[in-house]
Design an enzyme around this catalytic site. Structure first.
Site, PDB file in Angstrom:
ATOM      1  N   HIS A 466       0.838  -1.207   0.000  1.00  0.00           N
ATOM      2  CA  HIS A 466       0.000   0.000   0.000  1.00  0.00           C
ATOM      3  C   HIS A 466       0.877   1.263   0.000  1.00  0.00           C
ATOM      4  O   HIS A 466       0.721   2.142  -0.857  1.00  0.00           O
ATOM      5  CB  HIS A 466      -0.909  -0.017   1.242  1.00  0.00           C
ATOM      6  CG  HIS A 466      -1.778   1.185   1.383  1.00  0.00           C
ATOM      7  ND1 HIS A 466      -3.115   1.184   1.069  1.00  0.00           N
ATOM      8  CD2 HIS A 466      -1.511   2.457   1.794  1.00  0.00           C
ATOM      9  CE1 HIS A 466      -3.627   2.387   1.289  1.00  0.00           C
ATOM     10  NE2 HIS A 466      -2.669   3.177   1.725  1.00  0.00           N
ATOM     11  N   GLU A 467       1.792   1.334   0.965  1.00  0.00           N
ATOM     12  CA  GLU A 467       2.632   2.537   1.065  1.00  0.00           C
ATOM     13  C   GLU A 467       3.546   2.669  -0.148  1.00  0.00           C
ATOM     14  O   GLU A 467       3.843   3.781  -0.597  1.00  0.00           O
ATOM     15  CB  GLU A 467       3.446   2.517   2.363  1.00  0.00           C
ATOM     16  CG  GLU A 467       2.602   2.573   3.631  1.00  0.00           C
ATOM     17  CD  GLU A 467       1.577   3.705   3.651  1.00  0.00           C
ATOM     18  OE1 GLU A 467       1.829   4.756   3.033  1.00  0.00           O
ATOM     19  OE2 GLU A 467       0.519   3.534   4.276  1.00  0.00           O
ATOM     20  N   HIS A 470       1.826   4.440  -2.929  1.00  0.00           N
ATOM     21  CA  HIS A 470       1.963   5.903  -2.795  1.00  0.00           C
ATOM     22  C   HIS A 470       3.335   6.349  -3.287  1.00  0.00           C
ATOM     23  O   HIS A 470       3.469   7.365  -3.964  1.00  0.00           O
ATOM     24  CB  HIS A 470       1.829   6.310  -1.325  1.00  0.00           C
ATOM     25  CG  HIS A 470       0.430   6.331  -0.797  1.00  0.00           C
ATOM     26  ND1 HIS A 470      -0.598   6.998  -1.419  1.00  0.00           N
ATOM     27  CD2 HIS A 470      -0.109   5.780   0.328  1.00  0.00           C
ATOM     28  CE1 HIS A 470      -1.715   6.872  -0.700  1.00  0.00           C
ATOM     29  NE2 HIS A 470      -1.438   6.129   0.349  1.00  0.00           N
TER      30      HIS A 470
END
Length: 675
Positions: A466-467, A470
């Site tokens: 997820h990170e 980003h």
């Protein structure tokens, strides 16, 4: 002084080893003075205002201040101490004042307005039009048209808000750090895996104590709640976790919450908006609180029957297993894990050996290479703020430098809980040069021990992906202006790149790249992959309702007039009425540690996680149709979403990638909530 201050010297990568705490305040003072001088040179320009001499000049003003701020506030999140926190309290009002000086500068606004009013006659690119709109709105939405007395009021509100949100975050961190559950007798820790016992024992030794210490940091707290058979100890730890900022002591956040909500509302009213949510959502895909509430309620209608059914099953299961008559919040993770193991024969502890942190990092790099032709090279000559931080240079397939990537994976006392992506240097094109970004991922994953490397739970694996999603948004940025670059997009669009990447964690084709047993190097067995996929929707109804409840709590603070709210807890209970499954715990309150909305940037925006899930499910369905590593789809995602940042309206970008608007049914189908 500036000759000796490393923050004021020219640098590319942040010079962490040279920076001392005493450098920060002078650096802020000089950087603010420099930024003011740059603004004055725009306003005192005798030439007719043009896009170049006004908008572009404004966009690139304050670069030194931006760098100093990013270094300082990132350290305040990832490696803070009392001195840094004290400096933050001092400099935050300076920054609010500077920001207000900028948006309330009449001469500057006149020049921007002059360009804005002739925009139809100017030959501007799409990105230039977006920048012009963004800056013009930034002035009008932040008080440029207000009379002088109201401008002064706005300044005072902004100063106060910046201090309050810092205090809120400091209190949460202090509460997290000061609590420890000290257990001396191993018999009280039945059910906990050996690795968790080892970590807790190491922590106790480090503090000069016998036995075991458990904390409120996620890698310690979550396994305890999931595996510890001792219900009383689970209750104790759970109540401590939920009581952060709600104990009527020096770290209490109730007053901060009420003040923040009321000041945000006053600010919105001052600017002509009905509520803070109306103000925020004007610049979001959702556009209005009504639309957000409709979205949340519609999702709740679909998810609640499934959630209630799952809750009844869990209740029945706990009763049959241990004679539990009333399921409490501290029973949730424990019995859910037991039921999941029974239903899928899938135990996180059985999965962890296949998810060695180093392998997962290489795995996410390989996924990025297969999708976007990115190559990661670990380097050891980049300055770091802590020895545990890893640094990588990122190149594309033609050996062009794309980004510098920092990765910081383990919990420390000076680091706040959770996981996030941040930027140390924006991507931009200046003087004909494409300056590449410096991007960082910060997480709180289980530490290695003397016997084992850092082994991740599956949830930690998805968090890392997820990170990193980003981070890709930052690394692949390719716009001209820094304020439109990378993740500088509408808040309810920002989670698309992160959430879509999580999908690869469930795909055999991706898992086989990195999920290898840390001792035998055996690739994760297909049967375990099948179980991961089958269990992906386990308790999806309850998870969805929980996530929606947070969005509703956010709106209960920001889409109403909060002036009559006297009790933080009562307002929270009212917000949770339609989503409640477990009995309330009197000693607990979520709002007082809800950092996303009272310290981070998610106020009136927490719904965006679910909103972006609709986008990500629809986007990943496209990948699945064509192949999860299909180059054509990946290039479209890179060209129309990741590289474009905030240069165009997000729905225009999404439709360019997908060929149509997102279909909400893709999410309901993936979640197993479609009848």
């Amino acid at each position: 002084m500036s000759q000796e201050n490393p923050l004021l010297q020219p640098f590319d990568a942040a010079p962490f080893s040279k920076i001392k705490n005493e450098h920060f305040k002078p650096a802020f003072q000089e950087a603010i003075a420099k930024a003011k001088a740059e603004i004055t040179s725009i306003t005192s320009n005798d030439e007719v205002p043009t896009f170049e001499n006004t908008l572009e000049a404004l966009e690139f003003a304050g670069e030194t201040l931006s760098r100093v701020s990013s270094i300082f506030f990132n350290l305040n999140s990832a490696e803070t101490n009392e001195e840094i926190q004290k400096i933050a309290q001092e400099v935050s009002p300076w920054l609010s004042e500077f920001s207000n000086d900028l948006t309330l500068n009449e001469e500057l606004f006149k020049r921007v307005k002059s360009v804005y009013e002739q925009k139809e006659n100017l030959e501007l690119s799409v990105e230039q039009k977006t920048l012009l709109d963004k800056h013009y709105k930034s002035f009008t939405r932040n008080g440029a048209n207000l009379p002088e007395d109201k401008k002064e009021q706005l300044r005072e509100i902004d100063k106060e808000l910046s201090k309050l949100s810092l205090s809120f975050g400091e209190n949460v961190l202090a509460e997290t750090n000061r609590y420890e559950l000290h257990v001396e007798d191993e018999k009280d820790l039945k059910g906990l895996p050996e690795s968790e016992l080892e970590n807790a024992n190491l922590l106790a030794k480090a503090k000069g104590k016998n036995g075991y210490i458990f904390t409120l940091q996620y890698p310690s707290y979550i396994p305890f709640m999931k595996y510890a058979e001792n219900r009383e100890l689970r209750k104790k730890l759970s109540i401590a976790f939920g009581a952060k900022g709600f104990q009527n002591d020096e770290y209490d956040n109730q007053e901060n919450v009420l003040k923040i909500a009321k000041l945000r509302h006053q600010r919105a009213n001052l600017l002509g908006f009905q509520t803070h949510a109306h103000f925020v959502l004007e610049e979001r895909m959702a556009k209005s609180p009504e639309k957000v509430n409709d979205f949340l309620n519609e999702m709740l209608e679909k998810a609640k029957p499934a959630a209630e059914k799952e809750f009844k099953e869990l209740e029945q299961f706990a009763k049959e297993l241990d004679g539990i008559d009333h399921l409490e919040k501290w029973d949730s993770a424990y019995y859910a894990e037991k039921l999941k193991q029974q239903r899928f024969q899938l135990d996180d502890e059985k999965l962890k050996p296949y998810f060695k942190l180093d392998n997962v990092i290489q795995g996410v790099f390989t996924v990025a290479k297969k999708l976007y032709d990115l190559h990661f090279k670990e380097v050891f000559n980049i300055d770091k703020y802590h020895e545990e931080v890893k640094t990588y240079e990122v190149y594309d397939g033609d050996h062009n430098f794309m980004a510098l990537f920092y990765a910081d994976f383990h919990p420390r006392e000076g680091k706040r809980n959770g996981a996030w992506m941040t930027i140390y240097k924006d991507q931009k094109v200046k003087d004909g040069k494409n300056e590449r970004p410096h991007v960082s991922n910060v997480c709180n994953f289980t530490r290695p021990t003397s016997k084992k490397p850092s082994l991740l739970t599956f949830n930690e694996v998805t968090t890392l992906f997820h990170e990193f999603g980003h981070a890709l948004h930052g690394m692949l940025a390719n716009s001209t202006y820094p304020s439109l670059s990378g993740a500088s997009v509408y808040w309810d669009f920002v989670e698309l790149p992160s959430q879509v990447l999580e999908n690869w964690c469930y795909e055999p084709e991706a898992l086989e790249l990195f999920a290898r047993h840390y001792e035998t190097d055996e690739v994760i067995p297909m049967e375990l992959i099948e179980k991961i996929k089958k269990s992906a929707n386990f308790h999806e109804g309850m998870q969805t309702v929980r996530q929606l409840s947070f969005g509703m709590l956010d709106m209960a603070w920001h889409a109403v007039d909060p002036s009559s709210i006297k009790s933080v807890k009562e307002n929270e209970l009212k917000a949770f009425e339609t989503t409640k499954l477990y009995p309330d715990v009197a000693e607990n309150c979520m709002s007082t540690s809800f950092s996303h909305i009272f310290q981070g940037g998610y106020s009136a925006g927490y719904y965006s996680y679910k909103w972006a899930e609709v986008l990500d499910a629809d986007a990943f369905a496209y990948f699945q149709e064509e192949g999860i590593f299909n180059k054509t789809v990946a290039n479209k995602f890179k060209d129309h979403i990741l590289s474009k940042g905030g240069t165009e309206d997000p729905m225009v970008l999404y439709k360019r990638f997908r060929g149509k608007e997102p279909n909400p049914e893709a999410l309901l189908k993936r979640a197993g909530l479609l009848k």
